[in-house]
Every structure is written in structure tokens, then in C-alpha cells.
Design a protein around this motif. Structure first.
Motif, PDB file in Angstrom:
ATOM      1  N   LEU A 278      44.877  43.274  26.395  1.00 38.79           N
ATOM      2  CA  LEU A 278      45.041  43.295  27.846  1.00 38.79           C
ATOM      3  C   LEU A 278      46.146  44.270  28.260  1.00 38.79           C
ATOM      4  O   LEU A 278      46.040  44.938  29.297  1.00 38.79           O
ATOM      5  CB  LEU A 278      45.363  41.893  28.366  1.00 38.79           C
ATOM      6  N   LYS A 279      47.177  44.361  27.447  1.00 38.26           N
ATOM      7  CA  LYS A 279      48.288  45.262  27.744  1.00 38.26           C
ATOM      8  C   LYS A 279      47.841  46.719  27.822  1.00 38.26           C
ATOM      9  O   LYS A 279      48.502  47.548  28.454  1.00 38.26           O
ATOM     10  CB  LYS A 279      49.367  45.134  26.676  1.00 38.26           C
ATOM     11  N   LYS A 280      46.744  47.043  27.141  1.00 41.47           N
ATOM     12  CA  LYS A 280      46.285  48.428  27.053  1.00 41.47           C
ATOM     13  C   LYS A 280      45.287  48.806  28.139  1.00 41.47           C
ATOM     14  O   LYS A 280      44.923  49.980  28.265  1.00 41.47           O
ATOM     15  CB  LYS A 280      45.650  48.668  25.683  1.00 41.47           C
ATOM     16  N   MET A 281      44.812  47.848  28.911  1.00 44.01           N
ATOM     17  CA  MET A 281      43.795  48.122  29.922  1.00 44.01           C
ATOM     18  C   MET A 281      44.411  48.744  31.173  1.00 44.01           C
ATOM     19  O   MET A 281      45.482  48.346  31.615  1.00 44.01           O
ATOM     20  CB  MET A 281      43.061  46.831  30.303  1.00 44.01           C
ATOM     21  N   ASP A 282      43.693  49.698  31.763  1.00 45.22           N
ATOM     22  CA  ASP A 282      44.132  50.289  33.031  1.00 45.22           C
ATOM     23  C   ASP A 282      43.855  49.364  34.203  1.00 45.22           C
ATOM     24  O   ASP A 282      44.575  49.396  35.208  1.00 45.22           O
ATOM     25  CB  ASP A 282      43.418  51.620  33.281  1.00 45.22           C
ATOM     26  N   LEU A 283      42.792  48.582  34.103  1.00 43.63           N
ATOM     27  CA  LEU A 283      42.383  47.688  35.190  1.00 43.63           C
ATOM     28  C   LEU A 283      41.651  46.501  34.583  1.00 43.63           C
ATOM     29  O   LEU A 283      40.846  46.678  33.664  1.00 43.63           O
ATOM     30  CB  LEU A 283      41.485  48.443  36.178  1.00 43.63           C
ATOM     31  N   VAL A 284      41.922  45.310  35.105  1.00 51.38           N
ATOM     32  CA  VAL A 284      41.338  44.084  34.557  1.00 51.38           C
ATOM     33  C   VAL A 284      40.696  43.265  35.673  1.00 51.38           C
ATOM     34  O   VAL A 284      41.363  42.875  36.638  1.00 51.38           O
ATOM     35  CB  VAL A 284      42.401  43.234  33.828  1.00 51.38           C
TER      36      VAL A 284
ATOM     37  N   PRO B 294      49.009  37.314  34.355  1.00 47.71           N
ATOM     38  CA  PRO B 294      49.669  38.480  34.934  1.00 47.71           C
ATOM     39  C   PRO B 294      48.907  39.790  34.744  1.00 47.71           C
ATOM     40  O   PRO B 294      49.199  40.782  35.415  1.00 47.71           O
ATOM     41  CB  PRO B 294      51.010  38.526  34.208  1.00 47.71           C
ATOM     42  N   TYR B 295      47.934  39.820  33.837  1.00 46.73           N
ATOM     43  CA  TYR B 295      47.179  41.045  33.589  1.00 46.73           C
ATOM     44  C   TYR B 295      45.919  41.149  34.452  1.00 46.73           C
ATOM     45  O   TYR B 295      45.283  42.206  34.474  1.00 46.73           O
ATOM     46  CB  TYR B 295      46.795  41.141  32.113  1.00 46.73           C
TER      47      TYR B 295
ATOM     48  N   THR C  78      50.045  35.342  43.765  1.00 49.78           N
ATOM     49  CA  THR C  78      50.159  36.100  42.517  1.00 49.78           C
ATOM     50  C   THR C  78      50.046  37.607  42.709  1.00 49.78           C
ATOM     51  O   THR C  78      50.362  38.369  41.796  1.00 49.78           O
ATOM     52  CB  THR C  78      49.073  35.667  41.516  1.00 49.78           C
ATOM     53  N   GLY C  79      49.564  38.036  43.865  1.00 55.43           N
ATOM     54  CA  GLY C  79      49.412  39.467  44.115  1.00 55.43           C
ATOM     55  C   GLY C  79      48.110  40.054  43.627  1.00 55.43           C
ATOM     56  O   GLY C  79      47.928  41.274  43.655  1.00 55.43           O
ATOM     57  N   ALA C  80      47.187  39.215  43.155  1.00 61.65           N
ATOM     58  CA  ALA C  80      45.894  39.702  42.697  1.00 61.65           C
ATOM     59  C   ALA C  80      44.991  40.020  43.890  1.00 61.65           C
ATOM     60  O   ALA C  80      45.225  39.555  45.004  1.00 61.65           O
ATOM     61  CB  ALA C  80      45.225  38.669  41.796  1.00 61.65           C
ATOM     62  N   ALA C  81      43.958  40.803  43.618  1.00 66.10           N
ATOM     63  CA  ALA C  81      42.961  41.122  44.645  1.00 66.10           C
ATOM     64  C   ALA C  81      41.695  40.315  44.389  1.00 66.10           C
ATOM     65  O   ALA C  81      41.438  39.853  43.273  1.00 66.10           O
ATOM     66  CB  ALA C  81      42.645  42.613  44.628  1.00 66.10           C
ATOM     67  N   LEU C  82      40.897  40.162  45.421  1.00 63.75           N
ATOM     68  CA  LEU C  82      39.598  39.505  45.311  1.00 63.75           C
ATOM     69  C   LEU C  82      38.517  40.548  45.542  1.00 63.75           C
ATOM     70  O   LEU C  82      38.673  41.438  46.376  1.00 63.75           O
ATOM     71  CB  LEU C  82      39.491  38.366  46.327  1.00 63.75           C
TER      72      LEU C  82
ATOM     73  N   ARG D 188      51.764  46.910  40.295  1.00 63.66           N
ATOM     74  CA  ARG D 188      52.621  46.037  41.105  1.00 63.66           C
ATOM     75  C   ARG D 188      53.565  45.174  40.283  1.00 63.66           C
ATOM     76  O   ARG D 188      54.639  44.817  40.755  1.00 63.66           O
ATOM     77  CB  ARG D 188      51.735  45.145  41.991  1.00 63.66           C
ATOM     78  N   ARG D 189      53.198  44.805  39.085  1.00 63.99           N
ATOM     79  CA  ARG D 189      54.017  43.897  38.285  1.00 63.99           C
ATOM     80  C   ARG D 189      54.846  44.613  37.226  1.00 63.99           C
ATOM     81  O   ARG D 189      55.573  43.967  36.481  1.00 63.99           O
ATOM     82  CB  ARG D 189      53.123  42.853  37.618  1.00 63.99           C
ATOM     83  N   GLY D 190      54.724  45.913  37.130  1.00 66.04           N
ATOM     84  CA  GLY D 190      55.480  46.655  36.134  1.00 66.04           C
ATOM     85  C   GLY D 190      54.982  46.476  34.713  1.00 66.04           C
ATOM     86  O   GLY D 190      55.687  46.828  33.758  1.00 66.04           O
TER      87      GLY D 190
END
Length: 245
Positions: free
Chosen positions: A91-97, A125-126, A152-156, A236-238
Motif C-alpha cells: 500500500l505504501k507504494k501505490m500512487d492512488l488507492v 490511512p492509505y 478521515t479526509g477520504a473521498a467518495l 494530504r496525509r504525508g
């Protein structure tokens, strides 16, 4: 509104799609998109990629045909706690999840169970986007989902494929009207995804666009309005530094 990017697409690597990576990129570039997110189905989906596919994204150019190419994943939500089918090291390596509920991977639950799954995955967080939260087979408490996304700052996602007349996700338009009212109330960003499984559907947002226009949804809450809006959301989360500039 001019949607300049597509946040949800699949190639033949996902197992039930029909176009190659090159064909998808060329289609996106031909339609004048600035960015395309490649979001192959994660490992629990029948016929989908092995984890080696995701760990090798490093070989894929992030700028191609004048297009920014995000290499990401559509996770499968696996239980009613929001567990997903990809380890953190990947997950750390993904550009978008994106994280979504899919029939082969998650049994249909009650409204309370499905909502618990959505709230749980939004805590991850990912996770950038909750995918196609529109399916009557997985009823949700939309107020609770929007509130958690705001927290959490996520999008729908507004999934264009769900809104097609032949979609198996019935009731999508009515469900989106309810969900988007809460997105407006809680200032939750939305990502419009084509969910393209073939090159001809890349950048196809016609049904979603029509719906958003009908309800006069605020443009400033639509991530597809600019590359900068999406990039800022992803960073957004660094936890990552997506630039491609």
C-alpha cells in the motif's frame, strides 16, 4: 465542468478487462485527459493480479503520451471490519488507492454490517477513495459514511459505470442523490471514476456529470476538476509524494 482526469480504470491485468496498458494510456491521451489512474483489482478478486504486479510498478513511466499515469489499486473489502487484501508494505507504494465492496470478496450484509465495513476501511490511512458506494446489494448509512469521510479526509466515488442502464449495481442514481447531499453538507470531496474495463470507456463520465449537474453539486468538491486538486488529496496525509511534474 471539464473533468481533466479519470481516477478509476482497469487493464487486462485485472482479469475481466479487455485493453492493454498502452491502449488505455493512448485512449486517455486522445481524449485530452491530464491524468489517468490505473487501479487494477487487488489479489482477492478472481483472476486478478498477483502481488508481484503491484510491487513492480516501478518500471511503469509516470508520464506517457503527455499524460500523468498513476499506478494504483482497487482493494477488495474483505470483512465487516474493513480489512483489505493488500499488505501495508505494498500500500505504501501505490500512487492512488480505492477500496470497494465486490460480490466475489464480501458477502452481502445488513445495512449496519456494510456500514461498519465502509467506516472501517475509511480509517485506513492509505485509502484515498471509497469505490462505488452506490450498490443496493450493499446498503449503507450514507450520513455515517459521509461523516467518517469528512473526519478521515477520504473521498467518495461517483462511479460512472454504476450509473449505466445495464449496470448490475441497481439504484445507483437514487443512492448517489442521497449520498451527495451529505457530501455537500459535510464538505466531502468526490472522485468521478469511469471504472473503465476497456479503452473506449476511459474518461467516460457522462452519466456522473449529468447527475452532478442536475443537483448543482459544488465544483470545488470534485477532485476531477484539476490535477492539483487530486494531487493535493493524494498527498494530504504525508504518506506519499505524488508530483509527476
Amino acid at each position: 465542468m471539464n473533468y481533466v482526469l479519470d481516477t478509476h480504470s482497469h487493464t487486462v491485468s485485472s482479469g475481466h478487462a479487455y485493453s492493454t496498458l498502452k491502449e488505455m494510456v493512448q485512449a486517455a491521451a486522445g481524449k485530452g485527459l491530464e491524468a489517468l489512474a490505473l487501479t487494477e483489482h487487488a489479489m482477492a478478486m478472481p483472476g486478478a493480479c498477483h502481488e508481484f504486479h503491484f510491487s513492480n510498478y516501478k518500471v511503469v513511466p509516470r508520464q506517457w503520451e503527455g499524460l500523468r499515469l498513476l499506478c494504483g489499486v482497487e482493494l477488495n473489502i474483505m470483512d465487516f471490519q474493513g480489512k483489505v487484501d493488500m499488505p501495508e508494505r505494498l500500500l505504501k507504494k501505490m500512487d492512488l488507492v480505492i477500496a470497494s465492496m465486490h460480490i466475489p470478496c464480501l458477502k452481502r450484509g445488513s445495512r449496519e454490517e456494510n456500514t461498519a465495513a465502509a467506516l472501517g476501511v475509511l480509517e485506513n490511512p492509505y485509502v484515498d477513495i471509497l469505490g462505488h458506494p452506490d450498490d443496493n446489494r450493499y446498503p449503507l448509512d450514507y450520513r455515517a459514511v459521509a461523516q467518517k469521510a469528512a473526519e478521515t479526509g477520504a473521498a467518495l466515488e461517483v462511479n460512472n459505470s454504476s450509473l449505466r442502464p445495464d449496470s448490475p449495481r441497481k439504484g445507483a442514481a437514487e443512492n448517489y442523490r442521497e449520498l451527495l447531499a451529505y457530501c455537500r453538507e459535510y464538505r466531502v470531496p468526490v472522485a468521478v471514476g469511469s471504472d473503465a474495463h476497456i479503452e473506449f470507456d476511459v474518461g467516460r463520465h457522462d452519466y456522473a456529470y449529468q447527475l452532478l449537474q442536475q443537483i448543482n453539486f459544488p465544483e470545488e468538491l470534485v477532485l476531477n476538476r484539476s490535477w492539483e486538486a487530486l494531487r493535493n488529496h493524494l498527498n494530504r496525509r504525508g504518506l506519499r509524494n505524488v508530483t509527476f511534474d
